[in-house]
Design an enzyme around this catalytic site. Structure first.
Site, PDB file in Angstrom:
ATOM      1  N   ASP A  66      73.700  57.313  90.591  1.00 16.18           N
ATOM      2  CA  ASP A  66      74.523  58.507  90.752  1.00 16.18           C
ATOM      3  C   ASP A  66      73.807  59.799  90.357  1.00 16.18           C
ATOM      4  O   ASP A  66      74.437  60.808  90.092  1.00 16.18           O
ATOM      5  CB  ASP A  66      75.814  58.367  89.954  1.00 16.18           C
ATOM      6  CG  ASP A  66      75.580  58.269  88.453  1.00 16.18           C
ATOM      7  OD1 ASP A  66      74.421  58.077  88.036  1.00 16.18           O
ATOM      8  OD2 ASP A  66      76.563  58.376  87.689  1.00 16.18           O
ATOM      9  N   GLU A  67      72.474  59.777  90.336  1.00 16.31           N
ATOM     10  CA  GLU A  67      71.721  60.979  89.983  1.00 16.31           C
ATOM     11  C   GLU A  67      70.564  61.171  90.958  1.00 16.31           C
ATOM     12  O   GLU A  67      69.974  60.202  91.425  1.00 16.31           O
ATOM     13  CB  GLU A  67      71.141  60.869  88.568  1.00 16.31           C
ATOM     14  CG  GLU A  67      72.190  60.890  87.469  1.00 16.31           C
ATOM     15  CD  GLU A  67      71.547  60.809  86.105  1.00 16.31           C
ATOM     16  OE1 GLU A  67      71.552  61.837  85.398  1.00 16.31           O
ATOM     17  OE2 GLU A  67      71.049  59.733  85.743  1.00 16.31           O
TER      18      GLU A  67
END
Length: 177
Positions: free
Chosen positions: A18-19
């Site tokens: 998620d980054e």
């Protein structure tokens, strides 16, 4: 999310599930803060979740900025902001400082990122060696790795199940396994 980010720059590096890092320096037509807010709102509207966006001159400072205050925020962390925004933070908030390094630093009276940053690099090298110099550079905002158009290698793949009740004995555990 990665497809949406690639609409803003060809230089997108997935960092985790998620980054990601985006190099937006090749664009001059739109102000980076306006674009950051646009990306944040599009992710919320089109994908249904909130994100923090950190903006900085390198990946380290962008990552540190994204962790400053959550949720659903845009933060900057430029070199001139390090002293006020990053140095007061506890040393364990610095990227790459885990619990063991925190204990070693605290044992020598180093509790904030600023205290670490102001150490003599020869001193920190004398007891933490190369990893010590790395975190000393990070405490001073120094990091120069480029944004790569590649993902990190997959280290593991997991599959888990959450039970509808607490499994607290061997018989129930075996039943689920």
């Amino acid at each position: 999310m990665m497809d949406l980010l690639r609409e803003y720059s060809p230089y997108v590096q997935r960092y985790s599930i998620d980054e990601a890092f985006i190099d937006y320096s090749c664009h001059r037509e739109n102000h980076y803060l306006d674009v950051a807010y646009q990306i944040k709102e599009r992710i919320k509207d089109e994908l249904g979740f909130t994100v923090n966006i950190g903006i900085g001159p390198n990946k380290l400072l962008a990552k540190m900025a994204s962790d400053l205050k959550k949720p659903d925020r845009v933060h900057t962390l430029f070199y001139h902001e390090i002293k006020d925004k990053m140095w007061p933070l506890p040393v364990e908030k610095l990227f790459m400082v885990g619990s063991k390094t925190k204990r070693k630093l605290n044992g020598r009276g180093i509790f904030t990122i600023g205290e670490l940053a102001q150490l003599d690099p020869d001193y920190i090298y004398s007891w933490l060696k190369k990893p010590g110099l790395l975190i000393w550079n990070y405490a001073n905002g120094r990091e120069n790795s480029p944004v790569k158009n590649s993902s990190p290698p997959v280290k593991s793949i997991g599959n888990s199940t959450t039970t509808s009740f607490d499994v607290d004995n061997k018989r129930e555990g075996h039943m689920f396994l």
